[in-house]
Scaffold this active site. Sequence first.
Site, PDB file in Angstrom:
ATOM      1  N   LYS A   1     -11.673   2.463  12.798  1.00 13.16           N
ATOM      2  CA  LYS A   1     -10.250   2.562  13.147  1.00 13.16           C
ATOM      3  C   LYS A   1     -10.098   2.696  14.670  1.00 13.16           C
ATOM      4  O   LYS A   1      -9.173   2.160  15.252  1.00 13.16           O
ATOM      5  CB  LYS A   1      -9.587   3.743  12.424  1.00 13.16           C
TER       6      LYS A   1
ATOM      7  N   GLY B   1       0.810  -1.226   0.000  1.00 14.28           N
ATOM      8  CA  GLY B   1       0.000   0.000   0.000  1.00 14.28           C
ATOM      9  C   GLY B   1       0.836   1.265   0.000  1.00 14.28           C
ATOM     10  O   GLY B   1       2.071   1.223   0.057  1.00 14.28           O
ATOM     11  N   LEU B   2       0.165   2.396  -0.040  1.00 13.69           N
ATOM     12  CA  LEU B   2       0.830   3.707  -0.130  1.00 13.69           C
ATOM     13  C   LEU B   2       1.852   3.892   0.997  1.00 13.69           C
ATOM     14  O   LEU B   2       3.007   4.240   0.750  1.00 13.69           O
ATOM     15  CB  LEU B   2      -0.248   4.810  -0.065  1.00 13.69           C
ATOM     16  N   LEU B   3       1.462   3.658   2.216  1.00 17.07           N
ATOM     17  CA  LEU B   3       2.384   3.822   3.339  1.00 17.07           C
ATOM     18  C   LEU B   3       3.277   2.600   3.520  1.00 17.07           C
ATOM     19  O   LEU B   3       4.484   2.728   3.760  1.00 17.07           O
ATOM     20  CB  LEU B   3       1.592   4.073   4.638  1.00 17.07           C
TER      21      LEU B   3
ATOM     22  N   ALA C   1      -5.506  -1.941   5.866  1.00 19.47           N
ATOM     23  CA  ALA C   1      -6.841  -1.485   6.290  1.00 19.47           C
ATOM     24  C   ALA C   1      -7.640  -1.097   5.054  1.00 19.47           C
ATOM     25  O   ALA C   1      -7.084  -0.905   3.975  1.00 19.47           O
ATOM     26  CB  ALA C   1      -6.721  -0.260   7.207  1.00 19.47           C
TER      27      ALA C   1
ATOM     28  N   TYR D   1     -15.579   5.063   8.975  1.00 17.46           N
ATOM     29  CA  TYR D   1     -14.142   4.771   8.888  1.00 17.46           C
ATOM     30  C   TYR D   1     -13.452   5.114  10.211  1.00 17.46           C
ATOM     31  O   TYR D   1     -12.720   4.297  10.776  1.00 17.46           O
ATOM     32  CB  TYR D   1     -13.528   5.555   7.722  1.00 17.46           C
TER      33      TYR D   1
HETATM   34  N1  LIG Z   1      -3.712   7.024   2.961  1.00 16.28           N
HETATM   35  C1  LIG Z   1      -3.931   7.959   3.885  1.00 16.28           C
HETATM   36  O1  LIG Z   1      -4.039   9.180   3.575  1.00 16.28           O
HETATM   37  C2  LIG Z   1      -4.019   7.586   5.347  1.00 16.28           C
HETATM   38  C3  LIG Z   1      -4.217   8.599   6.294  1.00 16.28           C
HETATM   39  C4  LIG Z   1      -4.283   8.279   7.654  1.00 16.28           C
HETATM   40  C5  LIG Z   1      -4.154   6.944   8.050  1.00 16.28           C
HETATM   41  N2  LIG Z   1      -3.996   5.983   7.121  1.00 16.28           N
HETATM   42  C6  LIG Z   1      -3.833   4.578   7.602  1.00 16.28           C
HETATM   43  O2  LIG Z   1      -2.578   4.134   7.164  1.00 16.28           O
HETATM   44  C7  LIG Z   1      -2.614   2.718   6.891  1.00 16.28           C
HETATM   45  C8  LIG Z   1      -2.066   2.468   5.509  1.00 16.28           C
HETATM   46  O3  LIG Z   1      -2.891   3.155   4.579  1.00 16.28           O
HETATM   47  P1  LIG Z   1      -2.531   3.172   3.022  1.00 16.28           P
HETATM   48  O4  LIG Z   1      -2.961   4.477   2.498  1.00 16.28           O
HETATM   49  O5  LIG Z   1      -1.127   2.710   2.802  1.00 16.28           O
HETATM   50  O6  LIG Z   1      -3.538   2.032   2.513  1.00 16.28           O
HETATM   51  P2  LIG Z   1      -3.658   1.408   1.053  1.00 16.28           P
HETATM   52  O7  LIG Z   1      -2.714   2.067   0.106  1.00 16.28           O
HETATM   53  O8  LIG Z   1      -5.120   1.419   0.715  1.00 16.28           O
HETATM   54  O9  LIG Z   1      -3.178  -0.077   1.269  1.00 16.28           O
HETATM   55  C9  LIG Z   1      -3.978  -1.003   1.946  1.00 16.28           C
HETATM   56  C10 LIG Z   1      -3.149  -2.256   2.173  1.00 16.28           C
HETATM   57  O10 LIG Z   1      -3.959  -3.243   2.830  1.00 16.28           O
HETATM   58  C11 LIG Z   1      -3.775  -4.489   2.162  1.00 16.28           C
HETATM   59  N3  LIG Z   1      -4.950  -5.343   2.308  1.00 16.28           N
HETATM   60  C12 LIG Z   1      -6.248  -5.024   2.112  1.00 16.28           C
HETATM   61  N4  LIG Z   1      -7.030  -6.093   2.312  1.00 16.28           N
HETATM   62  C13 LIG Z   1      -6.206  -7.126   2.643  1.00 16.28           C
HETATM   63  C14 LIG Z   1      -6.412  -8.500   2.955  1.00 16.28           C
HETATM   64  N5  LIG Z   1      -7.639  -9.043   2.989  1.00 16.28           N
HETATM   65  N6  LIG Z   1      -5.321  -9.273   3.218  1.00 16.28           N
HETATM   66  C15 LIG Z   1      -4.082  -8.743   3.183  1.00 16.28           C
HETATM   67  N7  LIG Z   1      -3.822  -7.456   2.901  1.00 16.28           N
HETATM   68  C16 LIG Z   1      -4.877  -6.656   2.627  1.00 16.28           C
HETATM   69  C17 LIG Z   1      -3.559  -4.097   0.704  1.00 16.28           C
HETATM   70  O11 LIG Z   1      -2.965  -5.171   0.009  1.00 16.28           O
HETATM   71  P3  LIG Z   1      -3.189  -5.353  -1.602  1.00 16.28           P
HETATM   72  O12 LIG Z   1      -3.301  -3.982  -2.177  1.00 16.28           O
HETATM   73  O13 LIG Z   1      -1.973  -6.099  -2.036  1.00 16.28           O
HETATM   74  O14 LIG Z   1      -4.459  -6.131  -1.745  1.00 16.28           O
HETATM   75  C18 LIG Z   1      -2.634  -2.884   0.877  1.00 16.28           C
HETATM   76  O15 LIG Z   1      -1.311  -3.319   1.058  1.00 16.28           O
HETATM   77  C19 LIG Z   1      -4.079   2.314   7.099  1.00 16.28           C
HETATM   78  O16 LIG Z   1      -4.189   1.697   8.357  1.00 16.28           O
HETATM   79  C20 LIG Z   1      -4.858   3.609   7.057  1.00 16.28           C
HETATM   80  O17 LIG Z   1      -6.010   3.540   7.865  1.00 16.28           O
HETATM   81  C21 LIG Z   1      -3.906   6.255   5.786  1.00 16.28           C
END
Ligand SMILES: NC(=O)c1ccc[n+]([C@@H]2O[C@H](COP(=O)([O-])OP(=O)(O)OC[C@H]3O[C@@H](n4cnc5c(N)ncnc54)[C@H](OP(=O)(O)O)[C@@H]3O)[C@@H](O)[C@H]2O)c1
Length: 219
Positions: A136, A10-12, A68, A132
């Site tokens: 969380k 994922g992004l992070l 997530a 959401y």
């Molecule tokens: N993006 C933001 O602006 C933001 C802001 C604040 C907090 N956050 C928090 O930061 C964290 C990372 O966010 P992100 O933006 O990096 O999320 P993201 O880019 O949407 O990535 C989500 C990740 O979860 C994995 N995933 C989803 N369903 C799954 C499953 N059933 N089994 C295994 N892996 C699974 C995905 O894997 P695949 O893609 O390979 O399926 C992907 O690696 C999250 O907890 C989010 O709540 C994000």
Amino acid sequence: MKIFLTGASGLLGRSIYERFLNESDWTVCGISFKRTKPGLTKLNLLEKDAVTNLLNSVRPDVIVHCAAERFPDKVESDPQAAYDLNVGVSTHLANVANKLNVPLLYISTDYVFNGDNSPYKETDEPTPINEYGRLKLLGEKSILDANLENIILRIPVLYGPVESLEESAITYLLIGLQKCQNSNELFKVSNYELRNPSSVNDIANIVFKLVEKKIKLVS
Ligand SMILES: NC(=O)c1ccc[n+]([C@@H]2O[C@H](COP(=O)([O-])OP(=O)(O)OC[C@H]3O[C@@H](n4cnc5c(N)ncnc54)[C@H](OP(=O)(O)O)[C@@H]3O)[C@@H](O)[C@H]2O)c1
């Protein structure tokens, strides 16, 4: 030392994965699901037995839980699926971490607050206003219920290297601007939100430092 990192595709998670990979005394077990890549391990986190088995064989020193459903509209459209991932998986990981006696760092969000009176302190009362944020927060609770020594890191909206413009709320703005430019269509954005965009690389550094500190404390 070994880190078990969920959400590594994922992004992070991609930044956290790279951050630990650059350290010679760390090995990374990075979990992906649909976006499998060389170096990552494909695992559906919803399959509890498979998660337990992999953790028992990897025997990490720390778990960082990034995976997530983080798009609020997708959470609203399928709250049960979002609950299973954001709460159910967090609960299971925290329980297994406890059995293995390893610390867990859970990535959370500023969506646990209602948006008034930011910036927030750790002691501020969470008051989520959408599903959401509520899920969380339940995820946070399950992590601390399992072990009060686990770590919660609440982060704001993220930017960084993206695989598509839709991936970050920041680069998403460019899609609208491009539409306006190409077709003179109006692109509506809110004029009241105050966000604090953070770089995924900065957050990855913070995660690395927190983990190193925690490992030193427990060893
Ligand atoms: N993006 C933001 O602006 C933001 C802001 C604040 C907090 N956050 C928090 O930061 C964290 C990372 O966010 P992100 O933006 O990096 O999320 P993201 O880019 O949407 O990535 C989500 C990740 O979860 C994995 N995933 C989803 N369903 C799954 C499953 N059933 N089994 C295994 N892996 C699974 C995905 O894997 P695949 O893609 O390979 O399926 C992907 O690696 C999250 O907890 C989010 O709540 C994000």
